[in-house]
Design a protein around this motif. Structure first.
Motif, PDB file in Angstrom:
ATOM      1  N   PHE A   1      45.474  27.138  30.806  1.00  0.00           N
ATOM      2  CA  PHE A   1      46.607  28.055  30.885  1.00  0.00           C
ATOM      3  C   PHE A   1      47.934  27.323  30.656  1.00  0.00           C
ATOM      4  O   PHE A   1      48.858  27.865  30.056  1.00  0.00           O
ATOM      5  N   ALA A   2      48.035  26.079  31.115  1.00  0.00           N
ATOM      6  CA  ALA A   2      49.230  25.276  30.851  1.00  0.00           C
ATOM      7  C   ALA A   2      49.364  24.998  29.352  1.00  0.00           C
ATOM      8  O   ALA A   2      50.477  25.047  28.797  1.00  0.00           O
ATOM      9  N   VAL A   3      48.240  24.725  28.698  1.00  0.00           N
ATOM     10  CA  VAL A   3      48.249  24.514  27.245  1.00  0.00           C
ATOM     11  C   VAL A   3      48.707  25.775  26.542  1.00  0.00           C
ATOM     12  O   VAL A   3      49.522  25.722  25.607  1.00  0.00           O
ATOM     13  N   VAL A   4      48.217  26.921  26.989  1.00  0.00           N
ATOM     14  CA  VAL A   4      48.606  28.199  26.394  1.00  0.00           C
ATOM     15  C   VAL A   4      50.108  28.419  26.542  1.00  0.00           C
ATOM     16  O   VAL A   4      50.790  28.786  25.575  1.00  0.00           O
ATOM     17  N   ILE A   5      50.642  28.188  27.725  1.00  0.00           N
ATOM     18  CA  ILE A   5      52.082  28.367  27.961  1.00  0.00           C
ATOM     19  C   ILE A   5      52.884  27.422  27.064  1.00  0.00           C
ATOM     20  O   ILE A   5      53.884  27.821  26.450  1.00  0.00           O
ATOM     21  N   TYR A   6      52.442  26.177  26.973  1.00  0.00           N
ATOM     22  CA  TYR A   6      53.138  25.195  26.137  1.00  0.00           C
ATOM     23  C   TYR A   6      53.098  25.612  24.664  1.00  0.00           C
ATOM     24  O   TYR A   6      54.119  25.542  23.973  1.00  0.00           O
ATOM     25  N   LEU A   7      51.936  26.033  24.191  1.00  0.00           N
ATOM     26  CA  LEU A   7      51.823  26.445  22.788  1.00  0.00           C
ATOM     27  C   LEU A   7      52.657  27.692  22.497  1.00  0.00           C
ATOM     28  O   LEU A   7      53.316  27.772  21.456  1.00  0.00           O
ATOM     29  N   ILE A   8      52.630  28.651  23.404  1.00  0.00           N
ATOM     30  CA  ILE A   8      53.412  29.870  23.183  1.00  0.00           C
ATOM     31  C   ILE A   8      54.908  29.571  23.181  1.00  0.00           C
ATOM     32  O   ILE A   8      55.658  30.071  22.345  1.00  0.00           O
ATOM     33  N   SER A   9      55.344  28.718  24.110  1.00  0.00           N
ATOM     34  CA  SER A   9      56.781  28.411  24.177  1.00  0.00           C
ATOM     35  C   SER A   9      57.262  27.581  22.988  1.00  0.00           C
ATOM     36  O   SER A   9      58.448  27.585  22.669  1.00  0.00           O
ATOM     37  N   ASN A  10      56.354  26.887  22.318  1.00  0.00           N
ATOM     38  CA  ASN A  10      56.729  26.080  21.153  1.00  0.00           C
ATOM     39  C   ASN A  10      56.126  26.600  19.853  1.00  0.00           C
ATOM     40  O   ASN A  10      56.074  25.882  18.857  1.00  0.00           O
ATOM     41  N   PHE A  11      55.687  27.844  19.848  1.00  0.00           N
ATOM     42  CA  PHE A  11      55.015  28.402  18.682  1.00  0.00           C
ATOM     43  C   PHE A  11      55.926  28.449  17.458  1.00  0.00           C
ATOM     44  O   PHE A  11      55.457  28.371  16.324  1.00  0.00           O
ATOM     45  N   GLY A  12      57.208  28.554  17.666  1.00  0.00           N
ATOM     46  CA  GLY A  12      58.158  28.597  16.560  1.00  0.00           C
ATOM     47  C   GLY A  12      58.173  27.310  15.728  1.00  0.00           C
ATOM     48  O   GLY A  12      58.581  27.318  14.562  1.00  0.00           O
ATOM     49  N   LEU A  13      57.738  26.202  16.318  1.00  0.00           N
ATOM     50  CA  LEU A  13      57.686  24.937  15.575  1.00  0.00           C
ATOM     51  C   LEU A  13      56.532  24.891  14.574  1.00  0.00           C
ATOM     52  O   LEU A  13      56.519  24.043  13.691  1.00  0.00           O
ATOM     53  N   LEU A  14      55.571  25.786  14.753  1.00  0.00           N
ATOM     54  CA  LEU A  14      54.461  25.862  13.806  1.00  0.00           C
ATOM     55  C   LEU A  14      54.918  26.739  12.643  1.00  0.00           C
ATOM     56  O   LEU A  14      54.778  27.955  12.663  1.00  0.00           O
ATOM     57  N   ASP A  15      55.468  26.101  11.613  1.00  0.00           N
ATOM     58  CA  ASP A  15      56.181  26.827  10.571  1.00  0.00           C
ATOM     59  C   ASP A  15      55.346  27.207   9.347  1.00  0.00           C
ATOM     60  O   ASP A  15      55.803  27.952   8.506  1.00  0.00           O
ATOM     61  N   VAL A  16      54.136  26.719   9.255  1.00  0.00           N
ATOM     62  CA  VAL A  16      53.277  27.040   8.114  1.00  0.00           C
ATOM     63  C   VAL A  16      52.115  27.900   8.623  1.00  0.00           C
ATOM     64  O   VAL A  16      51.682  27.765   9.775  1.00  0.00           O
ATOM     65  N   TRP A  17      51.597  28.767   7.778  1.00  0.00           N
ATOM     66  CA  TRP A  17      50.572  29.728   8.212  1.00  0.00           C
ATOM     67  C   TRP A  17      49.349  29.054   8.818  1.00  0.00           C
ATOM     68  O   TRP A  17      48.798  29.545   9.790  1.00  0.00           O
ATOM     69  N   TYR A  18      48.888  27.936   8.248  1.00  0.00           N
ATOM     70  CA  TYR A  18      47.686  27.295   8.780  1.00  0.00           C
ATOM     71  C   TYR A  18      47.954  26.614  10.125  1.00  0.00           C
ATOM     72  O   TYR A  18      47.056  26.511  10.961  1.00  0.00           O
ATOM     73  N   LEU A  19      49.190  26.188  10.360  1.00  0.00           N
ATOM     74  CA  LEU A  19      49.551  25.657  11.671  1.00  0.00           C
ATOM     75  C   LEU A  19      49.613  26.785  12.700  1.00  0.00           C
ATOM     76  O   LEU A  19      49.175  26.636  13.838  1.00  0.00           O
ATOM     77  N   GLN A  20      50.173  27.920  12.286  1.00  0.00           N
ATOM     78  CA  GLN A  20      50.224  29.084  13.170  1.00  0.00           C
ATOM     79  C   GLN A  20      48.823  29.598  13.493  1.00  0.00           C
ATOM     80  O   GLN A  20      48.538  29.966  14.637  1.00  0.00           O
ATOM     81  N   LEU A  21      47.944  29.585  12.495  1.00  0.00           N
ATOM     82  CA  LEU A  21      46.569  30.019  12.714  1.00  0.00           C
ATOM     83  C   LEU A  21      45.857  29.082  13.691  1.00  0.00           C
ATOM     84  O   LEU A  21      45.173  29.549  14.610  1.00  0.00           O
ATOM     85  N   SER A  22      46.042  27.784  13.521  1.00  0.00           N
ATOM     86  CA  SER A  22      45.397  26.833  14.445  1.00  0.00           C
ATOM     87  C   SER A  22      45.953  26.991  15.860  1.00  0.00           C
ATOM     88  O   SER A  22      45.211  26.931  16.838  1.00  0.00           O
ATOM     89  N   GLY A  23      47.249  27.227  15.974  1.00  0.00           N
ATOM     90  CA  GLY A  23      47.850  27.464  17.289  1.00  0.00           C
ATOM     91  C   GLY A  23      47.353  28.747  17.923  1.00  0.00           C
ATOM     92  O   GLY A  23      47.043  28.790  19.119  1.00  0.00           O
ATOM     93  N   ALA A  24      47.233  29.800  17.120  1.00  0.00           N
ATOM     94  CA  ALA A  24      46.779  31.093  17.643  1.00  0.00           C
ATOM     95  C   ALA A  24      45.321  31.018  18.104  1.00  0.00           C
ATOM     96  O   ALA A  24      44.978  31.530  19.180  1.00  0.00           O
ATOM     97  N   ILE A  25      44.470  30.368  17.325  1.00  0.00           N
ATOM     98  CA  ILE A  25      43.058  30.245  17.717  1.00  0.00           C
ATOM     99  C   ILE A  25      42.931  29.392  18.975  1.00  0.00           C
ATOM    100  O   ILE A  25      42.129  29.695  19.865  1.00  0.00           O
TER     101      ILE A  25
END
Length: 193
Positions: A50-74
């Protein structure tokens, strides 16, 4: 004399009921202690996820390419769903009340819960390798600003070593969980005697 005999017989029956209740209560406590060996590490792992999820969600804007966003979302989805399913299956096993169920009902409920829990652990085992790779991709961009797909020398040692460590760790965890669930099952089987 007959009154005395009936009185003694009644006291023996009461003592048997108390002894049976004490045995069931002690068995319930031993059963819950065995399941605690599983629930505590799983709860800690869930909090980390859950801490990883919070960290990823709060920094999701740094994932600027679609494949980075997809890896973050999965990674986010996996770190939410797998711990929740695991904790729910543990809760179902812990919810078995030996004193309120018959011996057969307790064993049946436990067998179903154990099968579901171990299946979830095996699924988590295989999914964790994918999540490891995807989280390395997402975290390298968030923490270092590095797009792993453009810098392949990082992948040459980082991912294989991570997979090796993860494999050893998950095998150890599965072995410990199997031992704890078998032990809890044996505690329930002792009631038949």
């Amino acid at each position: 004399m007959e009154s005395l005999w009936n009185d003694m017989s009644q006291k023996v029956d009461q003592q048997k009921v108390l002894t049976d209740k004490l045995i069931i209560d002690m068995t319930q406590e031993r059963y819950e202690n065995k399941l605690r060996h599983i629930s505590i590490p799983e709860t800690i792992a869930a909090l980390i996820c859950f801490a990883v999820v919070i960290y990823l969600i709060s920094n999701f804007g740094l994932l600027d390419v679609w494949y980075l966003q997809l890896s973050g979302a999965i990674t986010i989805i996996s770190c939410l769903i797998l711990p929740i399913l695991s904790l729910k299956s543990i809760q179902k096993m812990k919810a078995i009340n030996i004193s309120k169920n018959t011996y057969k009902e307790s064993l049946t409920k436990y067998a179903r819960g154990e099968t579901r829990f171990m299946l979830l652990q095996k699924i988590s085992f295989y999914v964790s390798f994918l999540v490891l790779i995807l989280s390395v991709i997402a975290f390298s961009k968030i923490m270092k600003g590095i797009d792993i797909f453009t810098v392949t020398e990082k992948l040459n040692w980082l991912v294989p070593s991570g997979i090796g460590v993860l494999y050893i760790f998950t095998q150890w965890v599965l072995k410990k969980y199997k031992k704890a669930t078998t032990s809890a099952n044996n505690i329930l089987k002792e009631l038949e005697l």
